[in-house]
Design a protein around this motif. Structure first.
Motif, PDB file in Angstrom:
ATOM      1  N   VAL B  73       4.354 -12.913 -10.613  1.00  0.00           N
ATOM      2  CA  VAL B  73       3.417 -13.849  -9.973  1.00  0.00           C
ATOM      3  C   VAL B  73       2.577 -13.198  -8.877  1.00  0.00           C
ATOM      4  N   ARG B  74       2.979 -12.013  -8.406  1.00  0.00           N
ATOM      5  CA  ARG B  74       2.262 -11.454  -7.264  1.00  0.00           C
ATOM      6  C   ARG B  74       0.940 -10.822  -7.666  1.00  0.00           C
ATOM      7  N   LYS B  75       0.053 -10.751  -6.691  1.00  0.00           N
ATOM      8  CA  LYS B  75      -1.192 -10.021  -6.888  1.00  0.00           C
ATOM      9  C   LYS B  75      -0.888  -8.551  -6.642  1.00  0.00           C
ATOM     10  N   TRP B  76      -1.183  -7.719  -7.624  1.00  0.00           N
ATOM     11  CA  TRP B  76      -0.835  -6.297  -7.511  1.00  0.00           C
ATOM     12  C   TRP B  76      -1.823  -5.611  -6.581  1.00  0.00           C
ATOM     13  N   PRO B  77      -1.319  -5.025  -5.477  1.00  0.00           N
ATOM     14  CA  PRO B  77      -2.242  -4.391  -4.522  1.00  0.00           C
ATOM     15  C   PRO B  77      -2.914  -3.148  -5.100  1.00  0.00           C
ATOM     16  N   GLN B  78      -2.267  -2.556  -6.109  1.00  0.00           N
ATOM     17  CA  GLN B  78      -2.817  -1.317  -6.666  1.00  0.00           C
ATOM     18  C   GLN B  78      -3.907  -1.576  -7.695  1.00  0.00           C
ATOM     19  N   ARG B  79      -4.247  -2.862  -7.922  1.00  0.00           N
ATOM     20  CA  ARG B  79      -5.099  -3.170  -9.060  1.00  0.00           C
ATOM     21  C   ARG B  79      -6.469  -2.484  -8.966  1.00  0.00           C
ATOM     22  N   GLY B  80      -7.026  -2.248 -10.114  1.00  0.00           N
ATOM     23  CA  GLY B  80      -8.321  -1.621 -10.187  1.00  0.00           C
ATOM     24  C   GLY B  80      -8.231  -0.245 -10.817  1.00  0.00           C
ATOM     25  N   PRO B  81      -9.296   0.514 -10.848  1.00  0.00           N
ATOM     26  CA  PRO B  81     -10.595   0.207 -10.257  1.00  0.00           C
ATOM     27  C   PRO B  81     -11.345  -0.928 -10.956  1.00  0.00           C
ATOM     28  N   VAL B  82     -11.068  -1.146 -12.233  1.00  0.00           N
ATOM     29  CA  VAL B  82     -11.666  -2.309 -12.883  1.00  0.00           C
ATOM     30  C   VAL B  82     -10.530  -3.115 -13.501  1.00  0.00           C
ATOM     31  N   ALA B  83     -10.696  -4.420 -13.523  1.00  0.00           N
ATOM     32  CA  ALA B  83      -9.610  -5.276 -13.991  1.00  0.00           C
ATOM     33  C   ALA B  83     -10.170  -6.619 -14.442  1.00  0.00           C
ATOM     34  N   ASP B  84      -9.321  -7.349 -15.158  1.00  0.00           N
ATOM     35  CA  ASP B  84      -9.667  -8.717 -15.527  1.00  0.00           C
ATOM     36  C   ASP B  84      -8.892  -9.724 -14.689  1.00  0.00           C
ATOM     37  N   ALA B  85      -7.758  -9.302 -14.157  1.00  0.00           N
ATOM     38  CA  ALA B  85      -6.897 -10.230 -13.432  1.00  0.00           C
ATOM     39  C   ALA B  85      -6.243  -9.494 -12.277  1.00  0.00           C
ATOM     40  N   ARG B 131     -13.967  -7.471 -15.936  1.00  0.00           N
ATOM     41  CA  ARG B 131     -15.029  -8.201 -15.240  1.00  0.00           C
ATOM     42  C   ARG B 131     -14.983  -8.140 -13.724  1.00  0.00           C
ATOM     43  N   THR B 132     -14.025  -7.388 -13.160  1.00  0.00           N
ATOM     44  CA  THR B 132     -14.053  -7.171 -11.712  1.00  0.00           C
ATOM     45  C   THR B 132     -13.905  -5.682 -11.446  1.00  0.00           C
ATOM     46  N   GLY B 133     -14.489  -5.237 -10.342  1.00  0.00           N
ATOM     47  CA  GLY B 133     -14.388  -3.838  -9.954  1.00  0.00           C
ATOM     48  C   GLY B 133     -13.888  -3.727  -8.525  1.00  0.00           C
ATOM     49  N   HIS B 134     -13.117  -2.691  -8.250  1.00  0.00           N
ATOM     50  CA  HIS B 134     -12.621  -2.445  -6.888  1.00  0.00           C
ATOM     51  C   HIS B 134     -13.085  -1.054  -6.487  1.00  0.00           C
ATOM     52  N   GLY B 135     -14.144  -0.995  -5.745  1.00  0.00           N
ATOM     53  CA  GLY B 135     -14.712   0.298  -5.353  1.00  0.00           C
ATOM     54  C   GLY B 135     -15.666   0.869  -6.381  1.00  0.00           C
ATOM     55  N   ILE B 259      -4.870  -5.629 -15.516  1.00  0.00           N
ATOM     56  CA  ILE B 259      -4.863  -5.614 -14.050  1.00  0.00           C
ATOM     57  C   ILE B 259      -5.350  -4.271 -13.507  1.00  0.00           C
ATOM     58  N   GLY B 260      -5.370  -3.272 -14.359  1.00  0.00           N
ATOM     59  CA  GLY B 260      -5.881  -1.967 -13.933  1.00  0.00           C
ATOM     60  C   GLY B 260      -4.869  -1.135 -13.176  1.00  0.00           C
ATOM     61  N   VAL B 261      -3.582  -1.367 -13.420  1.00  0.00           N
ATOM     62  CA  VAL B 261      -2.533  -0.615 -12.734  1.00  0.00           C
ATOM     63  C   VAL B 261      -1.965   0.427 -13.694  1.00  0.00           C
ATOM     64  N   THR B 262      -2.024   1.691 -13.277  1.00  0.00           N
ATOM     65  CA  THR B 262      -1.475   2.748 -14.125  1.00  0.00           C
ATOM     66  C   THR B 262       0.003   2.958 -13.814  1.00  0.00           C
ATOM     67  N   SER B 263       0.732   3.376 -14.831  1.00  0.00           N
ATOM     68  CA  SER B 263       2.172   3.607 -14.717  1.00  0.00           C
ATOM     69  C   SER B 263       2.504   4.828 -15.566  1.00  0.00           C
ATOM     70  N   PRO B 264       3.725   5.325 -15.474  1.00  0.00           N
ATOM     71  CA  PRO B 264       4.059   6.500 -16.310  1.00  0.00           C
ATOM     72  C   PRO B 264       3.870   6.228 -17.804  1.00  0.00           C
ATOM     73  N   LEU B 265       3.956   4.967 -18.231  1.00  0.00           N
ATOM     74  CA  LEU B 265       3.767   4.660 -19.654  1.00  0.00           C
ATOM     75  C   LEU B 265       2.288   4.478 -20.012  1.00  0.00           C
ATOM     76  N   GLN B 266       1.455   4.257 -19.023  1.00  0.00           N
ATOM     77  CA  GLN B 266       0.005   4.106 -19.227  1.00  0.00           C
ATOM     78  C   GLN B 266      -0.681   4.849 -18.085  1.00  0.00           C
TER      79      GLN B 266
END
Lengths: 251, 442
Positions: B73-85, B131-135, B259-266
């Motif tokens: 449910v949380r908003k991921w602070p790491q989201r971006g640089p581009v994301a939909d949610a 549809r959203t960009g961060h930076g 959400i635009g969050v990278t992880s070791p699997l992506q």
């Protein structure tokens, strides 16, 4: 145990005067939305809100005699809300206050306090479990004196109205209490009500205990339970005249 | 006296009816007919029905479940640089199939997949338009419109269908590649996924093999996709084209693409972000992905409602008779799941075979996803279908949400399902109602 009437009357005098003045002039001050203690408050139904900066209070003036009006306190993903409030009503009126905790656009828990003769009946309902029950714990000055589990939404907890003050020649009643709603660390919802003075509280199993604080806590059976993490608003519906909020905090 | 006798008789009738109902409920419970998720099934027909813990969840897992939900449910602070949610719940409100009604831009009820007939995404924009960009600038915007069409049942009644069209605007990095195709998608519900993950592969492959050997029109195809956890090709199970093999892979893909969050699997960033000099090191560690997968694994399936209703029973027979059950397989059994006894050896009723089927040109999106062609889609599980109207009222059915009801969804079926659709169209009105009553009971 209870304060002498004269002292109560003196204590209440400013609020009586305030209430009368407010009644006389409130058409200028009433609104449907107010910012109070940093929180947005919205009138529900036919209620009007009136900020009293002198007393640092927000008065809620409902019109519906059966308690369908009130105020919504917008708290935005809070895990706890606590308020000091006063419920005022005419003598022998079926005074009623219903608190609704709202999350995801719907009520997730309610608590109701309804006057029945010279006592109040307190009930609560929770939605996290598929067979929702809760426990009621009574504290006296912080010390646990009784606890009972397995309570359903129809269970009555009886609180004598001795914690309320009466005033005026016809016996208006004013009841002060601190009300609280919170999601605890393991995902339970809970209501807390603290009275200014201890009284004899009747539990649904017939036990009578002396206390000034009630905690109604949702009972969690992990299997099949819905964990609530936060809530978005508290609605307080009442037929009080008026309901006054003196302080509020959220976390 | 007469009135008293009548009242007494009325009470007897009510009492007898009550006893009969009670017996039927007991019979249903004993037969396991309504317990779609086996012992994990929860009994809730309300707004929380998709978000409850497995009914047989180990109490030791409760705090973990609650903590994992916080990630959902949380908003991921790491989201971006581009994301939909910003959060999983932005697209899975109440663990369902869309955003919170009226609280977020209506566009979030859809995402726009991009791909080419030869596979892969757009060379600049990747596989999704964010549809959203961060930076950096948002990749672009899109709007969804609808075209109405109509038809007629054999019995004469008219029906109406709608088909979406997409209008793209504000593309930040120039036009799409000429080969790029667009595919509108709605989110899928997230409950019951642990059970689907626990179905042994041979059980699913058995249906694929039998279909082909029989030479039947219905011939399910197993999806094969790269599993970043196992490091090899695995059976695809999750997503509209079964593009994800496990809940861990699914969670990592959703974190990355939505959400635009990278992880070791992506781990890799988007081509358009790399062009802007954005770092590509993983933003969250694998434990975060595992926690999300654990949350999904622990979400229960709600029980069916009204299974004793004669109309529902008739509808259930018709569902099988006209061939819906050839792909929407009623029964599966989970295997042994290490560390998850609650999910192990459960007789479940998801109404899916988890295989790919050709659904015809009308539903084709022209995108290739591993072994899935532009016309092929994974059989969507039908459990919980009757509660979608309450929990995700705006989501719509089918991959792009074009169907406003199960009836419309059936009418869009083509390809391998064309025969079943044709049989549905010639049913009498009451029979169609019974079939739909059955679907609402799921």
């Amino acid at each position: 145990m209870f304060r002498p009437f004269r002292l109560r009357a003196v204590t209440l005098l400013p609020s009586i005067v305030g209430a009368l003045l407010a009644t006389a002039t409130w058409t200028n001050a009433q609104s449907s939305t107010s910012l109070f203690h940093g929180l947005k408050h919205t009138a529900i139904g036919g209620a009007s809100l009136q900020l009293d900066s002198a007393r640092d209070a927000l008065e809620v003036h409902p019109h519906d005699p059966v308690g369908g009006d009130g105020v919504a306190v917008h708290v935005d993903e809070a895990t706890g809300w606590v308020a000091r409030l006063r419920v005022t009503g005419p003598p022998a009126s079926p005074l009623k206050v219903a608190w609704h905790a709202i999350a995801d656009g719907r009520t997730i828990s309610t608590a109701t306090l309804q006057r029945d003769g010279n006592r109040f009946v307190l009930r609560a309902a929770f939605t996290g479990a598929t067979k929702p029950t809760y426990s009621a714990s009574v504290y006296n000055d912080g010390r646990l004196v009784a606890s009972l589990g397995g309570l359903t939404p129809t269970a009555n907890i009886v609180v004598p109205e001795g914690f309320c003050d009466t005033f005026g020649s016809v016996g208006f009643i004013a009841c002060d209490l601190v009300s609280e709603f919170y999601n605890d660390i393991i995902g339970r919802c809970a209501w807390g009500h603290t009275l200014p003075t201890p009284g004899t509280i009747g539990l649904p199993n017939g036990a009578q205990v002396t206390g000034n604080e009630l905690r109604l806590v949702e009972e969690v059976r992990p299997g099949g339970h819905y964990p609530y993490l936060s809530f978005d608003a508290i609605m307080v519906l009442t037929n009080a005249s008026p309901l006054t909020l003196f302080a509020e905090h959220v976390r | 006296m007469t009135r008293l006798r009548q009242t007494s008789g009325g009470r007897r009738i009510v009492l007898i009816a009550g006893l009969v109902s009670a017996c039927l409920l007991i019979a249903e419970a004993q037969s396991g007919e309504g317990t779609s998720g086996g012992d994990t099934t929860v009994f809730d027909a309300g707004a929380t029905a998709f978000g409850r813990a497995l009914a047989n969840l180990d109490p030791l897992r409760w705090n973990e479940f609650r903590a994992d939900k916080e990630r959902f449910v949380r908003k991921w602070p790491q989201r971006g640089p581009v994301a939909d949610a910003a959060a999983c719940v932005d697209c899975h409100f109440l663990d369902g199939r869309g955003p919170k009604p009226g609280q977020v831009p209506s566009g979030l009820s859809h995402l726009l997949r991009l791909g080419r007939p030869t596979g892969g995404g757009d060379p600049i924009y990747g596989i999704q338009l964010r549809r959203t960009g961060h930076g950096v600038p948002a990749q672009g915007q899109f709007a969804v419109g609808w075209e109405e069409t109509s038809g007629r049942y054999a019995s004469g009644e008219r029906y109406s269908l709608r088909r979406p069209f997409v209008q793209v605007s504000e593309l930040a990095y120039g036009p799409f590649d000429p080969e790029t195709r667009m595919s509108l998608r709605v989110p899928l519900a997230v409950f019951g996924l642990g059970l689907l993950e626990a179905v042994p592969e041979p059980q699913i492959l058995e249906w694929a093999d039998r279909g082909e050997a029989d030479g039947e029109v219905v011939s399910g195809k197993p999806q094969r996709v790269y599993d970043p956890v196992a490091g090899r090709l695995s059976l695809g199970r999750f997503g509209w084209k079964a593009g994800q093999p496990s809940l861990e892979a699914q969670s990592a893909a959703a974190l990355f693409h939505d959400i635009g969050v990278t992880s070791p699997l992506q781990p890799s960033a988007f081509p358009s972000a790399v062009a802007n000099g954005v770092e590509t090191s993983p933003e969250v560690d694998r434990a975060e992905v595992v926690a999300l997968a654990q949350y999904l694994r622990a979400l229960a399936v709600p029980a069916r409602r009204g299974t004793a209703d004669p109309a529902v029973r008739l509808g259930e027979r018709l569902f099988a008779d006209i061939g819906c059950g050839d792909c929407h397989r009623q029964r599966l059994t989970t295997g042994h799941v290490p560390d998850w006894p609650a999910l192990s050896h459960q007789a479940i009723q998801p109404y899916t075979d988890l295989l790919l089927h050709d659904m015809g040109e009308q539903l084709a999106d022209g995108l290739v996803d591993a072994r899935a062609s532009g016309q092929e889609w994974r059989t969507t599980p039908l459990w919980g279908l009757g509660l979608l109207e309450l929990i995700s009222p705006d989501a719509g059915l089918l991959h792009d949400g074009r169907a406003r009801s199960p009836e419309e969804a059936i009418l869009w079926h083509g390809g391998e399902a064309a025969k079943a659709r044709a049989r549905f169209v010639v049913l009498r009105s009451g029979e169609r109602d019974a079939l739909l009553a059955f679907l609402r009971s799921l």
